[in-house]
Design an enzyme around this catalytic site. Structure first.
Site, mmCIF file in Angstrom:
data_model
loop_
_atom_site.group_PDB
_atom_site.id
_atom_site.type_symbol
_atom_site.label_atom_id
_atom_site.label_comp_id
_atom_site.label_asym_id
_atom_site.label_seq_id
_atom_site.Cartn_x
_atom_site.Cartn_y
_atom_site.Cartn_z
ATOM 1 N N LYS A 42 0.632 -1.382 -0.284
ATOM 2 C CA LYS A 42 -0.087 -0.306 0.346
ATOM 3 C C LYS A 42 0.748 1.710 -0.115
ATOM 4 O O LYS A 42 2.041 1.059 0.413
ATOM 5 C CB LYS A 42 -0.928 0.081 0.864
ATOM 6 C CG LYS A 42 0.014 0.042 2.233
ATOM 7 C CD LYS A 42 -1.038 -0.074 3.942
ATOM 8 C CE LYS A 42 -0.871 -0.502 5.241
ATOM 9 N NZ LYS A 42 -1.018 -0.976 6.130
ATOM 10 N N TYR A 269 15.629 30.211 6.056
ATOM 11 C CA TYR A 269 14.651 30.889 6.700
ATOM 12 C C TYR A 269 14.864 31.550 8.244
ATOM 13 O O TYR A 269 15.264 30.569 8.754
ATOM 14 C CB TYR A 269 13.158 30.404 6.428
ATOM 15 C CG TYR A 269 12.747 30.462 4.638
ATOM 16 C CD1 TYR A 269 12.747 31.691 3.513
ATOM 17 C CD2 TYR A 269 12.587 29.874 4.279
ATOM 18 C CE1 TYR A 269 12.272 32.271 2.816
ATOM 19 C CE2 TYR A 269 12.328 28.997 2.424
ATOM 20 C CZ TYR A 269 12.194 30.939 1.786
ATOM 21 O OH TYR A 269 11.820 30.829 0.101
HETATM 22 C C1 LIG Z 1 -0.286 -1.658 6.532
HETATM 23 C C2 LIG Z 1 -0.967 -2.698 7.708
HETATM 24 C C3 LIG Z 1 0.003 -4.248 7.670
HETATM 25 C C4 LIG Z 1 1.513 -4.192 7.576
HETATM 26 O O1 LIG Z 1 2.264 -4.400 8.844
HETATM 27 P P1 LIG Z 1 3.359 -3.433 8.974
HETATM 28 O O2 LIG Z 1 3.532 -3.425 10.096
HETATM 29 O O3 LIG Z 1 3.928 -2.527 7.778
HETATM 30 O O4 LIG Z 1 3.766 -5.031 8.886
HETATM 31 C C5 LIG Z 1 -1.072 -5.544 7.787
HETATM 32 N N1 LIG Z 1 -2.224 -5.906 8.286
HETATM 33 C C6 LIG Z 1 -2.690 -4.429 7.866
HETATM 34 C C7 LIG Z 1 -4.867 -4.066 8.283
HETATM 35 C C8 LIG Z 1 -2.405 -2.836 7.976
HETATM 36 O O5 LIG Z 1 -3.110 -1.732 7.223
#
Ligand SMILES: *Cc1c(COP(=O)(O)O)cnc(C)c1O
Length: 381
Positions: A42, A269
Site C-alpha cells: 500500500k 529562512y
Molecule cells: C499496513 C497493514 C499491515 C502491514 O503492517 P506492517 O506493520 O507494515 O507489517 C498489515 N495489516 C493491515 C490491516 C495493515 O493495514
C-alpha cells in the site's frame, strides 16, 4: 573550486529490489508451519514503488499482495501482477466495484456492505472473494463480536455469488514487546479462528503484521501480512540488521554550492542558524517539497564523503544547508546521502524518524513524487 554539472538527480531514491527479495525470503523462512507471506505494498509500497516492490516480493517468496485501496489494486493489475490481491481498507460502493473488477478480494465486517457486493460484480465474473474481519482490539475496522463474524460467515455461505476465503484481524500493539493487549487480541482471534476452521477448513486465517511475525509464532496462522519489514525497515524502530533485514531504500542529493560563512552569517529562512566561527556551508537541492520534513531543521545529519555533517538552518521547500566545518574537502557535485550508507557511515530511516518523533513508516511514505525513484534489480548496484 571547479564547478561541475552533476549527473545525478537532485533528489534520488534508490530502491534495491534484491533487498526486498531477500527480506521476503527471510520472513517467509521465519513463518511457522509454512504459513504464506502476503506482501503489503500500500501507499506506493511505503514510498518504494508498489509495482517493483510487489514483483520483488513475489520473487522472494511472497504469494499474496495487499493494498489499502481499490486504486492501488488496479495499479498492480495494470502492470500485469496476477497474484491474489487483498484490499484491506474500507470501500465505498465505487471502490468495491473497482476492487471486484480488478479481481481483488475485499474485507468485510458489515452485513449491508456484504449484501451489496453481488450486484457490483462484473457480468459473468466468478463469485466475489471476501475476508471477514474481527476487530479484536485495534478499534478501527472490523466487527467487534465473534458472533457477528459468524453471522457474516453464514450470510456469505448463503449467497452463491460470494465466496468466503479468509478471516483476519489486526494488532494494535504488536510492536510493543511485553504489553498485555497483544495476547488478548491474539486470544480473541484464535477463538474465532478455531470455529471458522471447523466450519470451513480451506479458509485462510491471517492476523500478523511485521512486528507480530517476530514477536509470536502463534500469530502466524495461515498467512502473515508484512509491510514495513519487507522494505528492510525495523517494525520495532531499532536496527533492522538485528532481525536480518536489509534496508532497501536510500535517499541522496548532491552538493550544489559550497560557500565560506563568516561568524554571525546565517543560512535559510528565519535565520535559525548562524555561523559561530568561520565555516563552510554546503547547499543541497532537496527540501520538504521532496518529503525531507521541515521538522528536521537543525536536527539531523547528512553524509558527504563518508562523514556525518549537521544539517543547519531551516529546511526549505527545495533546499537544505549543511555545515561542513572550517576546512573541508567537500566539493560541488559530491553525493550527499540523507538515508542510507556512504563509506563506513549509515543513516537509517529509524534515526531520521526518531529525530522527528515519528516512525520509519512515515519517513519513506512521505517522500514526494518529486523524488526520482531508481529501481535496482537483484545483482545490480
Ligand atoms: C499496513 C497493514 C499491515 C502491514 O503492517 P506492517 O506493520 O507494515 O507489517 C498489515 N495489516 C493491515 C490491516 C495493515 O493495514
Amino acid at each position: 573550486m571547479t564547478e561541475t554539472v552533476h549527473a545525478s538527480a537532485r533528489a534520488l531514491a534508490r530502491v534495491d529490489l534484491g533487498a526486498i527479495e531477500r527480506n521476503c525470503a527471510r520472513l517467509r523462512a521465519q513463518l511457522a508451519g509454512g504459513a504464506q507471506l502476503c506482501a503489503v505494498v500500500k501507499a506506493d509500497g511505503y514510498g518504494h514503488g508498489a509495482v517493483g516492490a510487489a514483483r520483488a516480493a513475489l520473487t522472494g517468496g511472497a504469494s499474496w499482495l495487499a493494498v489499502a485501496t481499490a486504486g492501488e489494486a488496479e495499479e498492480l493489475r495494470r502492470h500485469g501482477l496476477d497474484a491474489r490481491i487483498l484490499v484491506m481498507g474500507a470501500l465505498t460502493r465505487e471502490d468495491a466495484r473497482a476492487t471486484l473488477a480488478a479481481g481483488a478480494e475485499a474485507v468485510v465486517w458489515d452485513p449491508a456492505f456484504l449484501r451489496a457486493l453481488p450486484a457490483l460484480l462484473p457480468e459473468g465474473a466468478a463469485p466475489a472473494r471476501v475476508h471477514l474481519k474481527l476487530d479484536s482490539g485495534m478499534g478501527r475496522l472490523g466487527a467487534r463480536e465473534r458472533s457477528r463474524v459468524l453471522e457474516l460467515a453464514d450470510l456469505v455461505e448463503s449467497e452463491p455469488r460470494l465466496e468466503l476465503v479468509g478471516a483476519m484481524t489486526h494488532f494494535a500493539t504488536a510492536d510493543e514487546p511485553g504489553d498485555e493487549h497483544f495476547p488478548l487480541q491474539l486470544e480473541r482471534f484464535t477463538a474465532l479462528a478455531r470455529e471458522l476452521k471447523a466450519r470451513k477448513p480451506g479458509i485462510v486465517l491471517h492476523a500478523a503484521n511485521s512486528a507480530a511475525v517476530f514477536r509470536d509464532p502463534a500469530s502466524h496462522f495461515d498467512m502473515a501480512r508484512c509491510g514495513v519489514a519487507i522494505y528492510g525497515l525495523d517494525p520495532f524502530q531499532g536496527d533492522p540488521a538485528e532481525r536480518g533485514l536489509e534496508p532497501a531504500l536510500s535517499l541522496s542529493s548532491y552538493v550544489a554550492r559550497v560557500e565560506r560563512f563568516e561568524p554571525g552569517e546565517s543560512a535559510g529562512y528565519g535565520r535559525t542558524w548562524r555561523a559561530d566561527g568561520p565555516t563552510l556551508v554546503a547547499t543541497l537541492p532537496i527540501g520538504y517539497g521532496d518529503g525531507w520534513r521541515r521538522g528536521l531543521s537543525n536536527r539531523c545529519d547528512v553524509l558527504i564523503r563518508g562523514r556525518r555533517h549537521p544539517l543547519v538552518g531551516t529546511v526549505s521547500m527545495d533546499n537544505v544547508t549543511v555545515d561542513l566545518g572550517r576546512e573541508s574537502d567537500v566539493r560541488v557535485g559530491d553525493e550527499a546521502v540523507l538515508i542510507g550508507a556512504q563509506g563506513a557511515e549509515a543513516i537509517r530511516a529509524e534515526e531520521v524518524a526518531a529525530r522527528l518523533g515519528t516512525i520509519n513508516y512515515e519517513i519513506t511514505c512521505g517522500l514526494s513524487p518529486r523524488v526520482r525513484r531508481l529501481w535496482q534489480a537483484a545483482g545490480e548496484s
